[in-house]
Design a protein around this motif. Structure first.
Motif, short mmCIF file in Angstrom:
data_model
loop_
_atom_site.label_atom_id
_atom_site.label_comp_id
_atom_site.label_asym_id
_atom_site.label_seq_id
_atom_site.Cartn_x
_atom_site.Cartn_y
_atom_site.Cartn_z
N GLY A 35 -42.46 -15.11 -17.93
CA GLY A 35 -42.57 -14.04 -16.95
C GLY A 35 -42.53 -12.64 -17.54
N ARG A 36 -42.75 -12.53 -18.85
CA ARG A 36 -42.75 -11.20 -19.48
C ARG A 36 -44.07 -11.00 -20.23
NH1 ARG A 36 -37.26 -10.26 -22.54
NH2 ARG A 36 -37.72 -12.22 -23.54
N PRO A 37 -45.18 -10.83 -19.50
CA PRO A 37 -46.50 -10.76 -20.13
C PRO A 37 -46.83 -9.42 -20.79
CG PRO A 37 -46.70 -10.43 -17.78
CD PRO A 37 -45.25 -10.75 -18.05
N MET A 38 -46.06 -8.38 -20.51
CA MET A 38 -46.37 -7.06 -21.04
C MET A 38 -45.47 -6.74 -22.23
SD MET A 38 -46.51 -3.45 -19.06
CE MET A 38 -48.23 -3.61 -18.61
N GLN A 39 -46.10 -6.33 -23.33
CA GLN A 39 -45.33 -5.91 -24.50
C GLN A 39 -45.62 -4.44 -24.79
OE1 GLN A 39 -45.15 -8.37 -28.01
NE2 GLN A 39 -45.63 -10.21 -26.83
N ALA A 40 -44.63 -3.79 -25.39
CA ALA A 40 -44.79 -2.40 -25.80
C ALA A 40 -44.02 -2.17 -27.08
CB ALA A 40 -44.27 -1.46 -24.71
N LEU A 41 -44.47 -1.16 -27.82
CA LEU A 41 -43.76 -0.68 -28.99
C LEU A 41 -43.21 0.69 -28.64
CD1 LEU A 41 -46.38 -1.63 -31.71
CD2 LEU A 41 -44.22 -2.78 -31.26
N ILE A 42 -41.93 0.89 -28.89
CA ILE A 42 -41.31 2.18 -28.61
C ILE A 42 -40.88 2.77 -29.94
CG2 ILE A 42 -39.46 3.38 -27.40
CD1 ILE A 42 -39.46 1.01 -25.39
N ALA A 43 -41.53 3.89 -30.31
CA ALA A 43 -41.22 4.59 -31.55
C ALA A 43 -40.15 5.62 -31.24
CB ALA A 43 -42.47 5.26 -32.10
N VAL A 44 -39.05 5.56 -32.00
CA VAL A 44 -37.89 6.41 -31.72
C VAL A 44 -37.60 7.31 -32.92
CG1 VAL A 44 -35.44 6.40 -31.08
CG2 VAL A 44 -36.94 4.55 -30.30
N GLN A 45 -37.41 8.60 -32.64
CA GLN A 45 -36.92 9.54 -33.65
C GLN A 45 -35.46 9.82 -33.33
OE1 GLN A 45 -39.43 13.03 -33.52
NE2 GLN A 45 -40.53 12.34 -35.33
N LEU A 46 -34.62 9.76 -34.36
CA LEU A 46 -33.19 10.01 -34.20
C LEU A 46 -32.79 11.27 -34.95
CD1 LEU A 46 -31.99 6.36 -34.87
CD2 LEU A 46 -32.19 7.47 -32.65
N ARG A 47 -31.78 11.96 -34.45
CA ARG A 47 -31.20 13.11 -35.14
C ARG A 47 -29.71 13.10 -34.89
NH1 ARG A 47 -35.26 12.60 -37.16
NH2 ARG A 47 -36.96 14.03 -37.44
N PRO A 48 -28.89 13.37 -35.85
CA PRO A 48 -29.26 13.55 -37.24
C PRO A 48 -29.63 12.20 -37.86
CG PRO A 48 -26.88 13.56 -37.03
CD PRO A 48 -27.44 13.47 -35.63
N GLN A 49 -30.35 12.26 -38.95
CA GLN A 49 -30.74 11.02 -39.62
C GLN A 49 -29.62 10.60 -40.57
OE1 GLN A 49 -34.53 12.25 -41.32
NE2 GLN A 49 -35.56 10.90 -39.88
N SER A 50 -29.08 9.43 -40.28
CA SER A 50 -28.06 8.85 -41.16
C SER A 50 -27.97 7.36 -40.86
CB SER A 50 -26.69 9.51 -40.94
OG SER A 50 -26.13 9.11 -39.71
N ALA A 51 -27.45 6.64 -41.81
CA ALA A 51 -27.29 5.19 -41.61
C ALA A 51 -26.38 4.91 -40.42
CB ALA A 51 -26.74 4.55 -42.89
N GLU A 52 -25.35 5.71 -40.25
CA GLU A 52 -24.41 5.51 -39.15
C GLU A 52 -25.08 5.73 -37.80
OE1 GLU A 52 -20.48 7.71 -37.38
OE2 GLU A 52 -20.65 7.58 -39.56
N VAL A 53 -25.93 6.75 -37.69
CA VAL A 53 -26.65 7.03 -36.45
C VAL A 53 -27.60 5.89 -36.12
CG1 VAL A 53 -28.40 8.55 -35.42
CG2 VAL A 53 -26.38 9.53 -36.54
N VAL A 54 -28.31 5.40 -37.12
CA VAL A 54 -29.24 4.29 -36.91
C VAL A 54 -28.49 3.05 -36.45
CG1 VAL A 54 -30.87 2.71 -38.04
CG2 VAL A 54 -31.01 5.17 -38.48
N THR A 55 -27.39 2.74 -37.11
CA THR A 55 -26.59 1.57 -36.74
C THR A 55 -26.08 1.67 -35.32
OG1 THR A 55 -25.95 1.17 -39.03
CG2 THR A 55 -24.54 0.22 -37.34
N ARG A 56 -25.56 2.83 -34.94
CA ARG A 56 -25.06 3.02 -33.57
C ARG A 56 -26.19 2.87 -32.55
NH1 ARG A 56 -21.87 7.53 -35.39
NH2 ARG A 56 -23.36 8.88 -34.35
N PHE A 57 -27.37 3.40 -32.89
CA PHE A 57 -28.51 3.27 -31.99
C PHE A 57 -28.90 1.81 -31.82
CE2 PHE A 57 -33.07 2.78 -31.36
CZ PHE A 57 -33.20 3.37 -30.11
N LEU A 58 -29.04 1.09 -32.94
CA LEU A 58 -29.42 -0.33 -32.86
C LEU A 58 -28.39 -1.12 -32.06
CD1 LEU A 58 -30.74 -0.90 -36.48
CD2 LEU A 58 -32.10 -0.79 -34.39
#
Length: 154
Positions: free
Chosen positions: A62-85
């Motif tokens: 029941g999920r026929p639609m797919q999308a890619l979502i490109a995300v820019q984060l600020r500030p750029q750091s490993a910690e910010v990326v981890t928290r976002f994920l």
């Protein structure tokens, strides 16, 4: 662990069908069943094979639609990326998330029932994370998987 041509053949067969029986796998790669079983065990123990899984068609669920979502984060750091994920990857619509170099920091692939579901996920889940600077959403018209990882690889 040295990956031999027979190991590549085993990996290719398992990527094509992870439910193949050991007997069928042994016949396909030209080894004795006991030898094939041992080689698979070694590939698992060495971390070459990380898991056995079933590939599911999202449209069939029941999920026929797919999308890619490109995300820019600020500030750029490993910690910010981890928290976002940590904030977005557990959502049931997320198929995978990839951390990138360049302008896009994270690329999220989702499968949903409708364009409204994409909008809801993007606006309510993704942009609710304080470190999100911008997003771009791209509708997927078609998705194809490439050849197995071992094909032609040395």
């Amino acid at each position: 662990m040295t990956i031999l041509p027979v190991d590549r053949a085993i990996l290719a067969a398992l990527q094509e069908n992870s439910r193949i029986s050991n007997r069928e796998l042994a016949a396909r790669v030209g080894l004795a069943e006991s030898t094939t079983h041992e080689r698979v065990r070694r590939l698992v123990d060495a971390g070459v094979i990380t898991r056995f899984t079933a590939e599911v068609d999202p449209a069939a669920l029941g999920r026929p639609m797919q999308a890619l979502i490109a995300v820019q984060l600020r500030p750029q750091s490993a910690e910010v990326v981890t928290r976002f994920l940590d904030a977005v990857v557990d959502d049931p619509c997320v198929l995978d998330a990839t951390v990138l170099s360049g302008e896009t920091d994270v690329l999220i692939r989702v499968a949903v029932a409708s364009s409204e579901d994409i909008r809801t996920f993007a606006w309510q889940k993704v942009t609710s994370v304080p470190s999100v600077r911008s997003i771009q959403t791209h509708i997927v018209y078609e998705h194809r998987r490439g050849p197995t990882l071992t094909a032609g690889a040395q």
